[in-house]
Design an enzyme around this catalytic site. Structure first.
Site, PDB file in Angstrom:
ATOM      1  N   ARG A   1       0.544   0.126  -8.040  1.00 56.89           N
ATOM      2  CA  ARG A   1       1.684  -0.091  -7.147  1.00 56.89           C
ATOM      3  C   ARG A   1       2.709  -0.981  -7.841  1.00 56.89           C
ATOM      4  O   ARG A   1       2.826  -2.175  -7.545  1.00 56.89           O
ATOM      5  CB  ARG A   1       1.200  -0.672  -5.828  1.00 56.89           C
ATOM      6  CG  ARG A   1       0.370   0.346  -5.040  1.00 56.89           C
ATOM      7  CD  ARG A   1       0.842   0.431  -3.612  1.00 56.89           C
ATOM      8  NE  ARG A   1       0.335   1.621  -2.963  1.00 56.89           N
ATOM      9  CZ  ARG A   1       0.004   1.676  -1.676  1.00 56.89           C
ATOM     10  NH1 ARG A   1       0.115   0.620  -0.922  1.00 56.89           N
ATOM     11  NH2 ARG A   1      -0.407   2.804  -1.143  1.00 56.89           N
TER      12      ARG A   1
ATOM     13  N   GLN B   1       6.409   4.268  -8.529  1.00 54.72           N
ATOM     14  CA  GLN B   1       6.582   4.629  -7.121  1.00 54.72           C
ATOM     15  C   GLN B   1       6.677   6.138  -6.919  1.00 54.72           C
ATOM     16  O   GLN B   1       6.170   6.671  -5.934  1.00 54.72           O
ATOM     17  CB  GLN B   1       7.830   3.948  -6.559  1.00 54.72           C
ATOM     18  CG  GLN B   1       7.644   2.472  -6.283  1.00 54.72           C
ATOM     19  CD  GLN B   1       8.888   1.831  -5.703  1.00 54.72           C
ATOM     20  OE1 GLN B   1       9.981   2.390  -5.781  1.00 54.72           O
ATOM     21  NE2 GLN B   1       8.748   0.651  -5.135  1.00 54.72           N
TER      22      GLN B   1
ATOM     23  N   ASP C   1       3.198   7.728  -6.621  1.00 52.77           N
ATOM     24  CA  ASP C   1       2.269   7.126  -5.666  1.00 52.77           C
ATOM     25  C   ASP C   1       1.848   8.125  -4.589  1.00 52.77           C
ATOM     26  O   ASP C   1       2.444   8.205  -3.510  1.00 52.77           O
ATOM     27  CB  ASP C   1       2.917   5.891  -5.046  1.00 52.77           C
ATOM     28  CG  ASP C   1       1.953   5.065  -4.214  1.00 52.77           C
ATOM     29  OD1 ASP C   1       0.819   5.535  -3.983  1.00 52.77           O
ATOM     30  OD2 ASP C   1       2.328   3.962  -3.791  1.00 52.77           O
TER      31      ASP C   1
ATOM     32  N   SER D   1       0.736   6.756  -1.079  1.00 57.80           N
ATOM     33  CA  SER D   1       1.836   6.460  -0.167  1.00 57.80           C
ATOM     34  C   SER D   1       2.443   7.732   0.414  1.00 57.80           C
ATOM     35  O   SER D   1       2.722   7.806   1.611  1.00 57.80           O
ATOM     36  CB  SER D   1       2.917   5.647  -0.890  1.00 57.80           C
ATOM     37  OG  SER D   1       2.455   4.338  -1.166  1.00 57.80           O
TER      38      SER D   1
ATOM     39  N   TYR E   1      -1.763  -3.875  -1.176  1.00 57.97           N
ATOM     40  CA  TYR E   1      -2.793  -3.491  -0.222  1.00 57.97           C
ATOM     41  C   TYR E   1      -3.239  -4.705   0.584  1.00 57.97           C
ATOM     42  O   TYR E   1      -3.096  -5.845   0.150  1.00 57.97           O
ATOM     43  CB  TYR E   1      -4.023  -2.928  -0.959  1.00 57.97           C
ATOM     44  CG  TYR E   1      -3.782  -1.647  -1.698  1.00 57.97           C
ATOM     45  CD1 TYR E   1      -3.769  -0.433  -1.026  1.00 57.97           C
ATOM     46  CD2 TYR E   1      -3.564  -1.644  -3.075  1.00 57.97           C
ATOM     47  CE1 TYR E   1      -3.564   0.758  -1.703  1.00 57.97           C
ATOM     48  CE2 TYR E   1      -3.354  -0.463  -3.758  1.00 57.97           C
ATOM     49  CZ  TYR E   1      -3.361   0.738  -3.072  1.00 57.97           C
ATOM     50  OH  TYR E   1      -3.149   1.903  -3.745  1.00 57.97           O
TER      51      TYR E   1
END
Length: 379
Positions: A121, A126, A129, A132, A227
């Site tokens: 992360r 991003q 990911d 996500s 997290y």
């Protein structure tokens, strides 16, 4: 020329696919040879002809596993693991903590495994990911599932026959899934409250028009990489005391709290569920990790004292077209990190992205967390 295989997923509840015609076109545009197993995209509404139009070849069922790179969605089956060749690279949501035998087999076969769950992360990762992107889908769908099962409206309605008050929704966990659940519930007109052990998410919750439930003034629950971390039993006990009243007044509760590599924290006890009114609905997104609710059974619906407890295993797969589109772009971005200018896979063990997510490589289990978990099981 590097060959990439996109197999058809074999899981009974898996409708997603690891590449779309959009991402295939970008891969073939780089000079890569892409094979898509026959029917791989059907459940996500991507036809074989769409893939061939993007430059892929359609592989017969079970063929093409001699490719240098295999891109999947769900975990590998034992048969799929046996098909992988030494030196090949496999990418997917491999769920290594739940499949220790597969991890050992991958290492023994000399396969380089890159679980999408282990994408770090960090800002530059991003776009890769997958947790996500898929959590966002799950949070959205969780509210729709709850609304479909709830025997009342979510929004305020003022009619000639009287006024219907808005439903009350409590979301536990303000990560990606939780925030998307909040946004969806608000769009549907519900009154939303949110619980999270990380105080820094309070602002995000407020920006979506929901109310943050303040918890005990104790240590922060923020863990590494954004997290939540595993909290002590004393904190969880005090958290449950505060939440009991909120949950009892709720029409819908969506739980999303998960800790990577650990059993999901228990947030809803049997007693808390029994305090809820008949007809209310709980959607437990942590069901595959044991559930946030004591009564959750993964893949089942439980009715306890009139309260409906849903434990979906794979909500993103129920929004397969868009979930696949997002996941395929995550995979595409990762491949851009993995491949050199000539389109060949290069595994940089010290790399900020690939090095951080590496599970098995050159005959060894190299991910510290998984290696420790395996050693503990063997001990």
């Amino acid at each position: 020329m590097t060959r990439i295989l996109i197999p058809k997923e074999t899981g009974s509840d898996e409708a997603r696919v690891a590449a779309t015609p959009e991402t295939v076109q970008k891969l073939t545009g780089r000079g890569l040879a892409v094979a898509v197993e026959q029917g791989a995209g059907e459940a996500s509404w991507f036809a074989d002809d769409d893939y061939t139009g993007a430059g892929a070849e359609i592989a017969p069922p079970g063929a093409g596993w001699d490719a240098e790179i295999v891109c999947k969605v769900g975990p590998l089956t034992a048969e799929e693991t046996r098909r992988l060749g030494s030196g090949s690279v496999v990418v997917g949501l491999l769920d290594p903590y739940s499949h220790p035998d597969t991890v050992r087999a991958l290492a023994a076969a000399g396969v380089t495994a890159l679980p999408m769950e282990f994408i770090p992360r960090i800002t530059r990762a991003q776009s890769m990911d997958a947790l996500s992107s898929q959590a966002s889908v799950a949070g959205y769908k969780a509210v729709l599932v709850a609304a479909a099962r709830l025997g009342r409206y979510l929004p305020l309605l003022m009619t000639a026959a009287g006024t219907i008050r808005p439903a009350k929704v409590v979301v536990m966990g303000a990560g990606v899934a939780g925030l998307q659940a909040v946004a969806t519930a608000k769009r549907l007109g519900a009154v939303v409250e949110v619980s999270d052990i990380r105080p820094e998410v309070k602002e995000q919750v407020a920006s979506l028009g929901a109310r943050f439930i303040d918890l005990p003034e104790m240590e922060s629950g923020s863990g590494e990489g954004g997290y939540a971390k595993e909290m002590g039993e004393e904190f969880l006990r005090r958290q449950r005391e505060i939440l009991t009243q909120r949950v009892a007044a709720a029409d819908v509760v969506v739980t999303t709290a998960q800790v990577p590599g650990k059993r999901a924290p228990r947030l809803l006890t049997r007693e808390m569920v029994e305090a809820m009114h008949a007809g209310s609905v709980i959607v437990d997104l942590a069901a595959p990790q044991g559930g946030n609710c004591e009564l959750t059974r993964a893949g089942e619906e439980v009715v306890h004292g009139g309260v409906i407890v849903l434990g979906p295993r794979n909500l993103p797969a129920t929004v397969s077209h868009d979930a696949s589109s997002l996941y395929a772009r995550n995979v595409l971005e990762l491949l851009g990190e993995l491949l050199d200018d000539g389109g060949r896979p290069v595994v940089d063990r010290e790399g900020e992205v690939v090095g951080a997510m590496l599970l098995t490589h050159e005959g060894q289990v190299v991910h510290p967390g998984v290696a420790a978990a395996l050693a503990q099981k063997e001990g």
